[in-house]
Design an enzyme around this catalytic site. Structure first.
Site, PDB file in Angstrom:
ATOM      1  N   HIS A 193      -3.441   6.500  15.529  1.00  0.00           N
ATOM      2  CA  HIS A 193      -3.695   5.498  14.111  1.00  0.00           C
ATOM      3  C   HIS A 193      -5.149   5.389  13.850  1.00  0.00           C
ATOM      4  O   HIS A 193      -5.932   6.135  14.420  1.00  0.00           O
ATOM      5  CB  HIS A 193      -2.922   4.265  14.211  1.00  0.00           C
ATOM      6  CG  HIS A 193      -1.394   4.482  13.715  1.00  0.00           C
ATOM      7  ND1 HIS A 193      -0.539   3.612  13.180  1.00  0.00           N
ATOM      8  CD2 HIS A 193      -0.756   5.461  14.059  1.00  0.00           C
ATOM      9  CE1 HIS A 193       0.455   4.166  12.626  1.00  0.00           C
ATOM     10  NE2 HIS A 193       0.654   5.151  13.341  1.00  0.00           N
ATOM     11  N   ARG A 211      -5.263  -3.902  11.063  1.00  0.00           N
ATOM     12  CA  ARG A 211      -4.180  -4.823  11.656  1.00  0.00           C
ATOM     13  C   ARG A 211      -4.863  -5.240  12.951  1.00  0.00           C
ATOM     14  O   ARG A 211      -4.505  -6.377  13.666  1.00  0.00           O
ATOM     15  CB  ARG A 211      -3.054  -3.670  12.022  1.00  0.00           C
ATOM     16  CG  ARG A 211      -2.548  -3.185  10.712  1.00  0.00           C
ATOM     17  CD  ARG A 211      -1.149  -2.877  10.675  1.00  0.00           C
ATOM     18  NE  ARG A 211      -0.549  -2.090   9.479  1.00  0.00           N
ATOM     19  CZ  ARG A 211      -0.456  -2.824   8.271  1.00  0.00           C
ATOM     20  NH1 ARG A 211      -0.459  -3.956   8.274  1.00  0.00           N
ATOM     21  NH2 ARG A 211      -0.048  -2.081   7.356  1.00  0.00           N
ATOM     22  N   GLY A 226      -4.672   7.500   6.036  1.00  0.00           N
ATOM     23  CA  GLY A 226      -3.609   8.455   6.215  1.00  0.00           C
ATOM     24  C   GLY A 226      -2.948   9.043   5.171  1.00  0.00           C
ATOM     25  O   GLY A 226      -2.761  10.126   4.981  1.00  0.00           O
ATOM     26  N   GLU A 240       3.533   0.118  12.874  1.00  0.00           N
ATOM     27  CA  GLU A 240       2.470  -0.647  12.301  1.00  0.00           C
ATOM     28  C   GLU A 240       2.557  -2.045  12.564  1.00  0.00           C
ATOM     29  O   GLU A 240       1.264  -3.016  12.351  1.00  0.00           O
ATOM     30  CB  GLU A 240       2.373  -0.492  10.654  1.00  0.00           C
ATOM     31  CG  GLU A 240       3.779  -0.672   9.982  1.00  0.00           C
ATOM     32  CD  GLU A 240       3.734  -0.385   8.400  1.00  0.00           C
ATOM     33  OE1 GLU A 240       3.690  -1.172   7.817  1.00  0.00           O
ATOM     34  OE2 GLU A 240       3.693   0.819   8.178  1.00  0.00           O
ATOM     35  N   SER A 297       8.456   6.039  12.449  1.00  0.00           N
ATOM     36  CA  SER A 297       8.468   5.566  11.095  1.00  0.00           C
ATOM     37  C   SER A 297       9.412   6.189  10.084  1.00  0.00           C
ATOM     38  O   SER A 297       8.987   6.334   9.070  1.00  0.00           O
ATOM     39  CB  SER A 297       6.840   5.763  10.606  1.00  0.00           C
ATOM     40  OG  SER A 297       5.948   5.055  11.477  1.00  0.00           O
ATOM     41  N   LYS A 299       0.819  -1.336  -0.027  1.00  0.00           N
ATOM     42  CA  LYS A 299       0.049  -0.163  -0.105  1.00  0.00           C
ATOM     43  C   LYS A 299       0.972   1.209  -0.149  1.00  0.00           C
ATOM     44  O   LYS A 299       0.477   2.195  -0.633  1.00  0.00           O
ATOM     45  CB  LYS A 299      -0.898  -0.086   1.160  1.00  0.00           C
ATOM     46  CG  LYS A 299      -1.817   1.193   1.499  1.00  0.00           C
ATOM     47  CD  LYS A 299      -2.265   1.561   2.865  1.00  0.00           C
ATOM     48  CE  LYS A 299      -1.107   1.929   3.781  1.00  0.00           C
ATOM     49  NZ  LYS A 299      -1.533   2.287   4.970  1.00  0.00           N
ATOM     50  N   SER A 300       1.880   1.243   0.867  1.00  0.00           N
ATOM     51  CA  SER A 300       2.845   2.456   1.018  1.00  0.00           C
ATOM     52  C   SER A 300       3.462   2.844  -0.214  1.00  0.00           C
ATOM     53  O   SER A 300       3.631   4.022  -0.769  1.00  0.00           O
ATOM     54  CB  SER A 300       3.969   2.164   2.204  1.00  0.00           C
ATOM     55  OG  SER A 300       3.220   2.018   3.398  1.00  0.00           O
ATOM     56  N   ARG A 358      -4.365   2.199  18.846  1.00  0.00           N
ATOM     57  CA  ARG A 358      -4.257   0.728  18.755  1.00  0.00           C
ATOM     58  C   ARG A 358      -3.864   0.159  20.263  1.00  0.00           C
ATOM     59  O   ARG A 358      -3.838  -1.045  20.444  1.00  0.00           O
ATOM     60  CB  ARG A 358      -2.943   0.546  17.532  1.00  0.00           C
ATOM     61  CG  ARG A 358      -3.572   0.654  16.415  1.00  0.00           C
ATOM     62  CD  ARG A 358      -2.635   0.661  15.184  1.00  0.00           C
ATOM     63  NE  ARG A 358      -3.263   0.183  13.862  1.00  0.00           N
ATOM     64  CZ  ARG A 358      -2.860   0.368  12.719  1.00  0.00           C
ATOM     65  NH1 ARG A 358      -1.552   0.660  12.621  1.00  0.00           N
ATOM     66  NH2 ARG A 358      -3.324   0.225  11.814  1.00  0.00           N
ATOM     67  N   SER A 418       5.151  10.491  10.742  1.00  0.00           N
ATOM     68  CA  SER A 418       6.123  10.684   9.544  1.00  0.00           C
ATOM     69  C   SER A 418       5.562  11.123   8.219  1.00  0.00           C
ATOM     70  O   SER A 418       5.949  11.717   7.488  1.00  0.00           O
ATOM     71  CB  SER A 418       7.015   9.531   9.284  1.00  0.00           C
ATOM     72  OG  SER A 418       6.190   8.500   8.777  1.00  0.00           O
TER      73      SER A 418
END
Length: 446
Positions: free
Chosen positions: A361, A406, A112, A334, A215, A30-31, A365, A187
């Site tokens: 997040h 997640r 995000g 993550e 991150s 995804k990133s 979390r 980040s």
């Protein structure tokens, strides 16, 4: 209003009947996919994305760019140069940067990368671009991007919230130049400004003023991808000032990019090998990568497994024992939910540190993991910057996910070893890992 049955449905997490032995094709990152889409949209010529991830977050990014005037053509090829990827036999996206313009409305969902990477792009568009999203997106910090863009010359209406919804009034260009931000909460604030920086008249110089920066691998990913499309980037690692990144103004080149598998999404499958004392092969694991998920090789080895990187991919083997760990996850936050799930099944306590930013997040979390594991009989306590986990005999029950992908995969990991775990809204995994339930039962041969 009737409840959304997809969100309230319970999925019985499969119990492992023995050691897993499987090959799992993990979809693309995804990133990487979403960064590649932004850079292709800003390019001076068409580009290709091979094996892109098709998930909620990436489809939101593609849809947002289309709303702003970018053409994205989806093709499926049986060509050997493209085929064989995990994401639909050789799928590719051709991106035609045809000019950014409004008026448009962008749905960020709860992504995000979309809510943070696209306001700088919108500042380069002609006309107003409105950003809106899921209710949770209104609670996620965006002030770093909003304040920085204003300092660089953009006009943004957010009614002083520092959050969504907001409207960017694009003027077709942005002055750019030096800007200071506190990116302690994400980040992505830094990456957002760097990605569009080559298109700013003066480029951009981003100075991080906060005490911590989570991150960092994701910033390194942004820098690597910028350099791959011809941008000149100066970083602290390349001899620049600490906490300062500079991008020189210039053209962004169109590229033909093949997307790596999402290594963070490989986590539950590697965890399955660790928890069951089995073996899992993840094909196409890159020998060199900026993805945070690569740290799993080290972390899960310390927790009792072993791994080998071969020409086929990463082969990970569990030893039959799962050990606790004391680890700073500040750069790879993550991975925390999956590590916490494994730690809850370990033979000794664990301390997960450096992840206070996870409270901001998709959900909080740290609070969510503490509550859900403890309700299954666990013993988890929150610390100032993480979790302390003392293993206990767990029992079945409902594992709530808070619309957080997640959290859902963390519950599935626990369900391998604990009978009767039911995952609420497993469909939320579609955010970054489409077809997770099928991949999971396929791995288990069920």
């Amino acid at each position: 209003m009737a409840p959304n049955t997809a969100h309230t449905a319970l999925w019985p997490a499969p119990l492992a009947s023995g050691a897993v032995d499987a090959t799992v094709h993990v979809p693309g990152s995804k990133s990487v996919t979403n960064r590649a889409l932004v850079l292709a949209a800003l390019a001076s010529e068409p580009g290709w994305l091979r094996r892109p991830l098709r998930s909620r977050d990436t489809l939101l990014m593609a849809g947002a760019l289309r709303a702003m005037g970018v053409e994205i053509e989806e093709t499926v090829s049986s060509s050997s140069t493209v085929a064989g990827g995990p994401n639909g036999s050789g799928e590719a996206w051709r991106v035609l940067p045809t000019g950014l313009h409004g008026p448009a409305t962008v749905d960020v969902g709860n992504a995000g990368t979309v809510m943070r990477f696209l306001p700088p792009v919108a500042a380069l568009a002609d006309g107003p671009i409105r950003f809106d999203g899921d209710p949770r997106s209104y609670e996620r910090p965006l002030h770093g991007v909003i304040d920085a863009l204003r300092a660089l010359g953009a006009r943004i209406d957010d009614d002083g919230r520092g959050a969504l919804p907001l409207t960017v009034h694009g003027g077709g260009a942005l002055d750019g130049g030096p800007v200071s931000i506190d990116a302690s909460s994400s980040s992505q604030f830094v990456s957002a400004l760097l990605l569009s920086g080559p298109r700013f008249n003066q480029g951009v110089e981003v100075r991080h003023t906060g005490a911590t920066l989570p991150s960092l691998p994701h910033i390194r990913m942004t820098v690597d991808m910028l350099r791959a499309v011809g941008a000149q980037v100066d970083t602290p690692e390349s001899g620049g000032e600490p906490n300062v990144w500079r991008v020189t103004p210039g053209a962004v080149l169109g590229r033909d990019l093949t997307i790596e598998p999402d290594l963070s999404n490989a986590q539950p499958f590697l965890a399955a090998a660790l928890v069951t004392g089995g073996k899992v092969l993840i094909p196409d694991w890159p020998a060199r990568t900026t993805q945070p998920g690569d740290r799993l090789r080290e972390i899960f080895t310390e927790m009792g497994g072993s791994c080998e990187l071969t020409e086929y991919g990463l082969e990970f083997t569990g030893s039959g024992a799962v050990h606790g760990i004391d680890v700073d996850l500040g750069e790879v936050g993550e991975l925390t939910p999956g590590i916490a799930a494994v730690a809850a099944l370990a033979d000794s306590p664990s301390t997960l540190r450096g992840v206070a930013h996870l409270r901001l997040h998709e959900t909080d979390r740290l609070a969510a993991l503490t509550k859900e594991i403890n309700e299954l009989g666990g013993d988890v306590t929150e610390t100032a910057d993480g979790l302390h986990i003392r293993p206990r005999a767990l029992h079945g029950g409902i594992f709530h996910t808070y619309e957080d992908h997640r959290m859902a995969t963390a519950g599935a990991i626990i369900g391998l070893a604990v009978d009767g775990v039911q995952i609420e809204n497993v469909a939320t995994t579609a955010k970054t890992l489409p077809d997770f339930p099928d991949l999971w039962t396929g791995m288990l041969g069920q």
